[in-house]
Motif scaffolding. Sequence first.
Motif, short mmCIF file in Angstrom:
data_model
loop_
_atom_site.label_atom_id
_atom_site.label_comp_id
_atom_site.label_asym_id
_atom_site.label_seq_id
_atom_site.Cartn_x
_atom_site.Cartn_y
_atom_site.Cartn_z
N MET A 162 0.86 -1.19 0.00
CA MET A 162 0.00 0.00 0.00
C MET A 162 0.88 1.23 0.00
SD MET A 162 -3.19 0.88 2.48
CE MET A 162 -2.19 1.35 3.88
N LYS A 163 0.78 2.03 -1.07
CA LYS A 163 1.73 3.11 -1.27
C LYS A 163 1.02 4.39 -1.72
CE LYS A 163 5.10 -0.35 -2.70
NZ LYS A 163 4.16 -1.47 -2.54
N CYS A 164 1.64 5.51 -1.37
CA CYS A 164 1.08 6.81 -1.76
C CYS A 164 2.20 7.84 -1.80
CB CYS A 164 -0.01 7.24 -0.79
SG CYS A 164 -0.69 8.89 -1.11
N LEU A 165 2.09 8.77 -2.72
CA LEU A 165 2.98 9.93 -2.76
C LEU A 165 2.11 11.17 -2.95
CD1 LEU A 165 5.81 11.21 -2.93
CD2 LEU A 165 5.70 10.88 -5.40
N LEU A 166 2.34 12.16 -2.10
CA LEU A 166 1.50 13.36 -2.11
C LEU A 166 2.39 14.59 -2.09
CD1 LEU A 166 -1.54 14.47 -1.59
CD2 LEU A 166 -0.74 14.75 0.75
N VAL A 167 1.98 15.61 -2.86
CA VAL A 167 2.60 16.93 -2.81
C VAL A 167 1.50 17.92 -2.44
CG1 VAL A 167 3.93 18.69 -4.03
CG2 VAL A 167 4.24 16.27 -4.62
N ALA A 168 1.75 18.70 -1.41
CA ALA A 168 0.74 19.66 -0.95
C ALA A 168 1.42 20.96 -0.56
CB ALA A 168 -0.03 19.10 0.26
N ASN A 169 0.65 22.04 -0.54
CA ASN A 169 1.20 23.32 -0.08
C ASN A 169 0.86 23.53 1.39
OD1 ASN A 169 -1.49 24.06 -0.09
ND2 ASN A 169 -1.34 25.38 -1.88
N GLU A 170 1.25 24.70 1.90
CA GLU A 170 1.06 24.96 3.33
C GLU A 170 -0.40 25.11 3.72
OE1 GLU A 170 3.50 28.41 3.74
OE2 GLU A 170 5.30 27.25 4.20
N SER A 171 -1.27 25.33 2.72
CA SER A 171 -2.70 25.43 2.98
C SER A 171 -3.40 24.08 2.90
CB SER A 171 -3.34 26.41 1.98
OG SER A 171 -2.74 27.68 2.06
N ALA A 172 -2.61 23.02 2.86
CA ALA A 172 -3.12 21.65 2.78
C ALA A 172 -3.87 21.39 1.48
CB ALA A 172 -4.02 21.33 3.98
N GLU A 173 -3.51 22.11 0.44
CA GLU A 173 -4.11 21.89 -0.88
C GLU A 173 -3.28 20.87 -1.64
OE1 GLU A 173 -5.78 24.64 -4.53
OE2 GLU A 173 -3.92 25.21 -3.54
N VAL A 174 -3.94 19.87 -2.21
CA VAL A 174 -3.25 18.81 -2.94
C VAL A 174 -2.76 19.35 -4.28
CG1 VAL A 174 -3.49 16.56 -4.03
CG2 VAL A 174 -4.58 16.99 -1.82
N LEU A 175 -1.45 19.27 -4.50
CA LEU A 175 -0.87 19.70 -5.77
C LEU A 175 -0.60 18.53 -6.70
CD1 LEU A 175 1.70 22.37 -4.50
CD2 LEU A 175 -0.72 22.65 -5.08
N PHE A 176 -0.46 17.35 -6.14
CA PHE A 176 -0.29 16.13 -6.93
C PHE A 176 -0.40 14.95 -5.98
CE2 PHE A 176 2.60 12.68 -8.23
CZ PHE A 176 2.02 12.33 -9.44
N TYR A 177 -0.98 13.86 -6.47
CA TYR A 177 -0.98 12.63 -5.68
C TYR A 177 -0.86 11.43 -6.59
CZ TYR A 177 -5.83 11.46 -6.93
OH TYR A 177 -6.96 11.12 -7.61
N TRP A 178 -0.32 10.38 -6.04
CA TRP A 178 -0.21 9.08 -6.70
C TRP A 178 -0.45 8.01 -5.66
CZ3 TRP A 178 2.85 4.98 -5.50
CH2 TRP A 178 2.92 3.95 -6.45
N THR A 179 -1.29 7.04 -5.99
CA THR A 179 -1.55 5.93 -5.08
C THR A 179 -1.57 4.62 -5.85
OG1 THR A 179 -3.96 5.95 -5.34
CG2 THR A 179 -3.03 7.43 -3.67
N ASP A 180 -1.34 3.53 -5.14
CA ASP A 180 -1.58 2.24 -5.75
C ASP A 180 -3.02 1.81 -5.44
OD1 ASP A 180 -1.52 1.50 -3.11
OD2 ASP A 180 0.08 0.01 -3.32
N ASN A 181 -3.43 0.66 -5.95
CA ASN A 181 -4.82 0.23 -5.81
C ASN A 181 -5.21 0.01 -4.34
OD1 ASN A 181 -5.24 0.27 -8.55
ND2 ASN A 181 -4.66 -1.87 -8.84
#
Length: 520
Positions: A1-20
Motif C-alpha cells: 500500500m503506497k502513496c505519494l502526495l505533494v501539498a502546499n502549506e494550505s493543505a491543498e493537494v498539488l499532486f498525488y499518486w496511489t496504488d490500488n
Amino acid sequence: MKCLLVANESAEVLFYWTDNEFEQRIQDQYVVSQEEGEGLPAFEDSINTLFAPIIISCSTMVDRLGDNYTSFNTENNHIYVLHQFEECLYIAVNGDGDETEEDLKRKIYVMKKLTEIMFGMVTLSGALLRKELRPQETEQRNRLWKKLQSLLETYSRLQQHDQSFLVEAVERLIHPTLCEQCIEFLERRLVQQINSNMDRAGEEVLHAFILVHTKLLAFYSSRNASSLNPSDLLALIILVQDLYPSNIDQDDTPEEFESSSVPDVFYTPEPSPPERESVRPRGDSPPVFQFVDPDVQMAEDSLKTLEVPTPDPSAPFRVFLEAKECPMMPHSMYCLSLWPGITLVLLTKIPNSHVAISVYYFLEAFVKLEKRLCEGHEGSAATRGQPSVQEQRGRLEKLIKAWASMDIQTSHLQNVWTDFKGKAFTRSGSGFTRDLLPSCRNMKTQLCSVYRQFFAAECMGSSQRLAPHLQERALNMVQEKLMDWKDFLLVKSKRNITMVSYPFFNIESFGSVVARKASI
C-alpha cells in the motif's frame, strides 16, 4: 500500500499518486455518496481530509520551532516520510513493508527531480509551482498528473528490468570502431548540417546522442555546450522510455552473441565540478532515483480513463538542464525513433535562452540578500565576491523595460521593484533591514514569473522548433549509418550480468556515477 502526495502549506493537494490498495483504503474510510460519484474531485477531497492534520502539524512546527519531523511510524506499521521544499510538503507512505524509510526518501527526491526537469526555475517559487502542478482547468490538470504518474511507472519498470537504473548508473555500449564513427558522424555531419540550416528556427543543437534501449551508444556535445549532468541524463532517458517504451526480454538473447563477448569493463567518469554558492535546489539533494516498487499499479480512478494524446513526432519537449551559466537552463528535446528500441535524441539551445541567465543572475542576488538579512547582517546589500543590489540596480531596470517590449507581462515585477527601491534606497525607507524581507521574497517570485512566461512548455509555438524536414533528414541519416548494426545492437543491449560484478556504489555521492561499458 503506497502513496505519494505533494501539498502546499494550505493543505491543498498539488499532486498525488496511489496504488490500488491505498485507493481502496481511502474509499473504505471515506464513503463517497452516489450523488458525488467516484470521480477525481471526490477522491481528491478524501486524500486531502486524510493528510490535512499531518500537513497542518508540520506547518505549525515549522512556524513555532523552525523545524519539523521527517518521518514516523503508525501503530499499524505504516511508514510516513516527509520533506519540505520551500512552500511544498512532499509525503511518501508505505503500508505493506515493501519499502524502507530510505526508499521513501528516494521516491520524494525523484518526484522533485521530475518537477525540476519539467518546470525549471519555477520550482523555486511555491506560488508558481502550485499553478504548474495544479492548473485550474480540470482536464489539463488530469493530463499533467497522468503524465507524472506515467513517468513514475516508467522508472519502476526500468528499475525492475534494467541494472543501470537499479544502481543509478549510465550504462554504455562500446565498440571501438562503431562508437568512434558514430561520434564523428554526429559531429561532422548531423549537428553541423542542422546548425548551418536556416530552417532551425533559431535553435542550435548542443547535444546529440543515440540510445539503444537505455544504453548509450554515442554521445556528442558541441564545443560551446556545458557538460550534461549524469542525473539529468538519467532523467532524460526516463522521458525517452516513457515516450518509446522498450519491451526487453532477457531470455531472447541468442547464445552465439553471448559466447563471443569479451569481459565487461568498469570505469568511473570524471567527478562533476564543485558547485558554486548559488540558487541550486538540487545541490544538497541526495540521489533522485530508486523509488517505486515494480509491482505498483496506477490508481484506478478517473485519471486512468483519460487517454494521453499521441504526441506530435516533430514537437519537442521543453526540459530544464544544468549548465555552467544557469542550473536550470531551458532546452528543447527532440526524440526521434530510429527503430523500436533505438532512439536519436537532440538537445537544442532555444532562442532567448540568455533571458534565463539574466533571471538567474538577479534571482541569485536576491536569494543571497535574503539569506544575509535573515542571519542579521543588516545595513549592507553586498555579498562577498558579488556586486551589491545597489550596483545592479541600473541593469535590472533596463532588463525590466526590455522584457516589457517583448510582450512579457512585467507590471507586477515593476510594482514590486518600485516597492523594493522605496524601502531600500530612499531616506524614508527602512534600508537593508529585516523589514525588507517581504519585498525581497516578492522580487524572487516575480523574477520566476518572468522566467515562466518565457520558457513554459505551453509557450512553445509550432514555429519554434526544428523544421520537420530537418528532423526527418536527421532520422534518415542515422538510420542509414546504423542499418547494418541494428539487430546486433538490439541483441547486445539486452545483455545482462549479475549484480555482484558491480563495484561498490556510494549512493550518497551522486556526482561520481558509476557506469558500465558492455564490450561488443
